[in-house]
Enzyme design. Structure first.
Site, PDB file in Angstrom:
ATOM      1  CG  ASP A 166      -7.457  -1.534   1.415  1.00  0.00           C
ATOM      2  OD1 ASP A 166      -7.709  -0.333   1.200  1.00  0.00           O
ATOM      3  OD2 ASP A 166      -6.911  -1.940   2.459  1.00  0.00           O
ATOM      4  CG  ASP A 180      -4.581   3.165   1.550  1.00  0.00           C
ATOM      5  OD1 ASP A 180      -4.998   3.888   2.473  1.00  0.00           O
ATOM      6  OD2 ASP A 180      -4.899   1.977   1.413  1.00  0.00           O
TER       7      ASP A 180
END
Length: 207
Positions: A166, A180
């Protein structure tokens, strides 16, 4: 006598005037389909185009996610975060063993199985796909799921337990990645299509 028969109609003439039974059914989108349930020849190419659109969107979403993660690992991991928009947005490399937005870190294997199941369901649903908006939505879901599943399989600490990369870090919000984002956008589009009554097969229903 002939005039009376013309007015009331004879049995033979009545039978001749009855319309022939229809061999087609009409879907909600106005598309005629043979009564035996097989798709008309012109519908099959349309269905194939929707499937192509789904996989094109999925591949683009997957490649963008994969490329961004490779760049983040090579250039950003182990370095100071990059301020993009002042204190509102920065790029900060983080390994996330949980689900999207850092939730459920203790259930990595479960999330891996869920992602794999979602991919299988989308591929099976593609056979009945005749709606371009649904193709785009499912393509986003498929590309995002494949992006994070790739991390689960190939990144440390091990197969099916890998931590997802991330790096998008808005202020006062969880850190996430492009996969995401694709999943969330696809999910929002599916909700909108469902509220509008549009089904994946292209028909429209109203409750």
């Amino acid at each position: 006598m002939a005039e009376a028969e013309r007015i009331i109609g004879t049995p033979d003439s009545a039978g001749a005037e009855e319309p022939a039974a229809s061999d087609e059914t009409v879907a909600a989108d106005g598309t005629a389909t043979p009564a035996d349930g097989t798709a008309a020849p012109e519908e099959r190419p349309r269905g194939r185009r929707r499937i192509v659109a789904l996989f094109v969107v999925a591949v683009l979403a997957y490649l963008l996610d994969l490329g961004s993660k490779m760049l983040v690992v090579a250039k950003l991991e182990g370095h100071e975060p990059i301020q993009v928009i002042g204190d509102l947005l920065r790029f900060d490399a983080i390994r996330n063993p949980g689900a999207a937005f850092g939730m459920g870190e203790a259930f990595t294997i479960i999330f891996t199985c869920i992602a794999a199941a979602v991919i299988v369901v989308i591929i099976r649903l593609a056979r009945k796909l005749y709606s371009l908006p649904w193709a785009i939505a499912l393509g986003l879901l498929l590309g995002g799921a494949l992006g994070n599943l790739t991390d689960r399989i190939f990144r440390s600490p091990g197969v099916f337990e890998g931590a997802v990369v991330d790096f998008i870090a808005p202020a006062h919000f969880a850190v996430f990645n492009l996969a995401d984002s694709a999943i969330v956008c696809g999910g929002i589009l599916i909700v909108i299509l469902s509220f509008r009554g549009l089904d994946p097969d292209g028909t429209v229903h109203k409750d």
